[in-house]
Design an enzyme around this catalytic site. Sequence first.
Site, PDB file in Angstrom:
ATOM      1  N   PRO A  16      -6.006   1.164  -3.729  1.00  0.00           N
ATOM      2  CA  PRO A  16      -5.414   1.909  -4.847  1.00  0.00           C
ATOM      3  C   PRO A  16      -3.948   1.530  -5.002  1.00  0.00           C
ATOM      4  CG  PRO A  16      -5.625   3.325  -2.911  1.00  0.00           C
ATOM      5  CD  PRO A  16      -6.266   2.015  -2.558  1.00  0.00           C
ATOM      6  N   ALA A  18      -0.816   2.538  -7.698  1.00  0.00           N
ATOM      7  CA  ALA A  18      -0.356   3.239  -8.903  1.00  0.00           C
ATOM      8  C   ALA A  18       0.309   2.227  -9.837  1.00  0.00           C
ATOM      9  CB  ALA A  18       0.633   4.323  -8.505  1.00  0.00           C
ATOM     10  N   CYS A 100       0.538   6.529   0.628  1.00  0.00           N
ATOM     11  CA  CYS A 100       1.536   6.030  -0.302  1.00  0.00           C
ATOM     12  C   CYS A 100       2.922   6.491   0.143  1.00  0.00           C
ATOM     13  CB  CYS A 100       1.185   6.584  -1.676  1.00  0.00           C
ATOM     14  SG  CYS A 100       2.186   5.922  -2.958  1.00  0.00           S
ATOM     15  N   LYS A 142      -7.075   7.930   2.973  1.00  0.00           N
ATOM     16  CA  LYS A 142      -6.299   6.695   3.112  1.00  0.00           C
ATOM     17  C   LYS A 142      -4.975   7.060   3.751  1.00  0.00           C
ATOM     18  CE  LYS A 142      -4.512   2.597   1.088  1.00  0.00           C
ATOM     19  NZ  LYS A 142      -3.161   2.933   0.644  1.00  0.00           N
ATOM     20  N   GLY A 204      -3.649  -4.094   4.705  1.00  0.00           N
ATOM     21  CA  GLY A 204      -2.279  -4.523   4.910  1.00  0.00           C
ATOM     22  C   GLY A 204      -2.160  -6.009   5.107  1.00  0.00           C
ATOM     23  N   ARG A 228      -1.876  -6.016  -2.883  1.00  0.00           N
ATOM     24  CA  ARG A 228      -0.966  -6.876  -3.644  1.00  0.00           C
ATOM     25  C   ARG A 228      -1.505  -8.287  -3.860  1.00  0.00           C
ATOM     26  NH1 ARG A 228       3.817  -5.592   0.304  1.00  0.00           N
ATOM     27  NH2 ARG A 228       1.975  -5.514   1.637  1.00  0.00           N
TER      28      ARG A 228
END
Length: 346
Positions: A16, A18, A100, A142, A204, A228
């Site tokens: 996820p 944002a 997050c 998470k 990660g 990412r």
Amino acid sequence: MHIGHIPLANRLFAAPMAGVTDRPFRQLCKRLGAGYAVSEMVTSRKDLWNSLKTSRRANHDGEAAPIAVQIAGTDAQMMGEAAAYNIDRGAQIIDINMGCPAKKVCNKWAGSALMQDEPLALQIVEAVVAACAPRNVPVTLKMRTGWCAAERNAVRIARAAEAAGVAMVAVHGRTREQGYKGDAEYTTIAAVKAALRVPVVANGDITSPEKARDVLAATGADAIMIGRAAQGRPWIFREIAHFLATGEHLPAPEVQQAKRWLLEHLHDHYTLYGEFAGVRSARKHIGWAVRALPGGEAFRASMNLLESCDAQVSAVTDWFDELADAHTLLPLHAAAANEDLVELSA
Ligand SMILES: Cc1cc2nc3c(=O)[nH]c(=O)nc-3n(C[C@H](O)[C@H](O)[C@H](O)COP(=O)(O)O)c2cc1C
């Protein structure tokens, strides 16, 4: 692999993010090999549920199952209500955000900050499970490895969450204090995996098929989650799937194929956001798609001058067509491909 009673197509998850993993991007990742994709976080604040931002995040029209929605907040009752609200809008799995690093909800730090307050973290898990269990909706968590280097409490929280009924735990191999600095570590993720019976997902710094293989081996995790590295390269999921299955690399996508994927993504994106917001928020996706390609940086800058969907689509089409005149397969620009992964800006 399953989350609760829900089967997944494979063990490659889109993380996820944002501002990134909206419905069009999740759909694209799923089409290109992700077995599972979690929504951007939806706030537990009721007063924001009618806002355009939250209603877009809770819109799952046409989304491939399973639909997983992440909720964020600091109040157990509100989190339970947020779970119910999202189930009513189509969520089949509810994910609790304790991962997050930067989000204030009701003036309190939510996300990974909850890891500092274990009783509250557990209350939230219990309230969300209580809201979801009667509807037969699995709850996932998470989290990070802990609050700070001296307080890596992921195993303790994961165990308590499992006892409270959580069906899967995903762990990003950094502490909250680290933000995105340093390298992700996988020892704590391996310890969480060893401590739980429910599936554990490693997350990660997974940026390549080899890294995916190595992280799976080092952690024993049931699945891996990629954030990412999928920005601008959503086909990384099928690259990894192919490599894990065969030990061989898929060739880079054809330039024309990459163009088609990007254009499909843009059309989907404009449909969700409309022209004004859609053109602006599409710029980052276009930027990520071209950043590793020769001339990509200049093209990315030129996108800021375009104000309509038509102008963006024709600029992208022309740019990729020109690239295709020189290259059949996507030619990655080594420096750009290795540049630091994009950090959390929102
Ligand atoms: C732009 C951005 C937004 C993010 N938003 C969220 C979020 O809403 N919820 C969450 O749990 N993690 C969020 N994350 C963290 C990612 O899910 C993931 O844990 C992290 O990026 C590490 O994985 P990676 O190295 O594969 O990117 C976000 C990360 C980025 C870069």
